[in-house]
Design a protein around this motif. Sequence first.
Motif, PDB file in Angstrom:
ATOM      1  N   LEU A  24       0.780  -1.101  -0.050  1.00  0.00           N
ATOM      2  CA  LEU A  24      -0.165  -0.001  -0.041  1.00  0.00           C
ATOM      3  C   LEU A  24       0.831   1.178  -0.013  1.00  0.00           C
ATOM      4  CD1 LEU A  24      -2.931  -1.176   2.388  1.00  0.00           C
ATOM      5  CD2 LEU A  24      -3.012  -0.594   0.079  1.00  0.00           C
ATOM      6  N   LEU A  25       1.983   1.147   0.578  1.00  0.00           N
ATOM      7  CA  LEU A  25       2.815   2.263   0.630  1.00  0.00           C
ATOM      8  C   LEU A  25       3.814   2.453  -0.695  1.00  0.00           C
ATOM      9  CD1 LEU A  25       4.591   1.743   4.034  1.00  0.00           C
ATOM     10  CD2 LEU A  25       3.320   3.716   3.164  1.00  0.00           C
ATOM     11  N   ALA A  62       9.572   1.614  10.646  1.00  0.00           N
ATOM     12  CA  ALA A  62      10.674   1.576   9.605  1.00  0.00           C
ATOM     13  C   ALA A  62      10.267   1.431   8.128  1.00  0.00           C
ATOM     14  CB  ALA A  62      11.630   0.505   9.869  1.00  0.00           C
ATOM     15  N   LEU A  63       9.340   0.845   8.069  1.00  0.00           N
ATOM     16  CA  LEU A  63       8.834   0.781   6.579  1.00  0.00           C
ATOM     17  C   LEU A  63       8.479   2.100   6.015  1.00  0.00           C
ATOM     18  CD1 LEU A  63       6.169  -2.269   6.594  1.00  0.00           C
ATOM     19  CD2 LEU A  63       8.297  -2.210   5.266  1.00  0.00           C
ATOM     20  N   VAL A  64       7.516   2.802   6.549  1.00  0.00           N
ATOM     21  CA  VAL A  64       7.283   4.171   6.284  1.00  0.00           C
ATOM     22  C   VAL A  64       8.560   4.985   6.028  1.00  0.00           C
ATOM     23  CG1 VAL A  64       6.135   6.242   7.129  1.00  0.00           C
ATOM     24  CG2 VAL A  64       4.940   4.147   7.553  1.00  0.00           C
ATOM     25  N   LEU A 133       3.914   5.769  15.486  1.00  0.00           N
ATOM     26  CA  LEU A 133       4.849   4.947  14.442  1.00  0.00           C
ATOM     27  C   LEU A 133       5.240   5.925  13.256  1.00  0.00           C
ATOM     28  CD1 LEU A 133       2.009   2.206  13.681  1.00  0.00           C
ATOM     29  CD2 LEU A 133       4.358   1.923  14.302  1.00  0.00           C
ATOM     30  N   LEU A 134       4.782   7.002  13.195  1.00  0.00           N
ATOM     31  CA  LEU A 134       5.064   8.242  12.230  1.00  0.00           C
ATOM     32  C   LEU A 134       6.115   9.179  12.971  1.00  0.00           C
ATOM     33  CD1 LEU A 134       2.070   8.961   9.928  1.00  0.00           C
ATOM     34  CD2 LEU A 134       3.958   7.302   9.826  1.00  0.00           C
TER      35      LEU A 134
END
Length: 173
Positions: A24-25, A62-64, A133-134
């Motif tokens: 989705l990212l 970490a994905l973001v 998370l962000l």
Amino acid sequence: MDPYEGFREFVRGRQRSLMRTAYLLTGDAPQAEDLLQTVLMRAARHWRRLADGNPEAYVRRALVNEHTSWRRRRRAETPTAHPPDVGPGRDPGDQSLTRMALQRALMRLTPRQRAVLVLRYYEDRSVEETADLLGCSQGTVKSQTSHALGRLRTLAPELAELLHDVDPEEVPR
């Protein structure tokens, strides 16, 4: 003692969910695989430290962050015109058109806006969890959500039915 004790189980248990988030990212299955692999390799190196905390939150953040970093380096978006094949047992009918329209519209948002929407609505995270998370404030999450939803309404008016269920108390207009 195995330095990766528990890591393999973590990956087996969370891989599908993490892969969906990565997809989705990025909007691209091979890029999503690369993104997840990169992040999991880093997580494996630090597993002893992560295992005592919340490794899933670390990996999602970490994905973001890694996706944002890749985008900054490339400065060019490469949306895909063809989403990955739907799995067996899934209805490829009308919902496919909605998913494709949503995917195209998501790819036109900024990485931060896309991340906020993915975390808030796809992963069903709270404002507080998303902010954590962000690494930003709850107000930033709310304003980014508002801007992103407004942009989605403009980019894809055909998705109005999906977007009308947003709680107006939660997102400032």
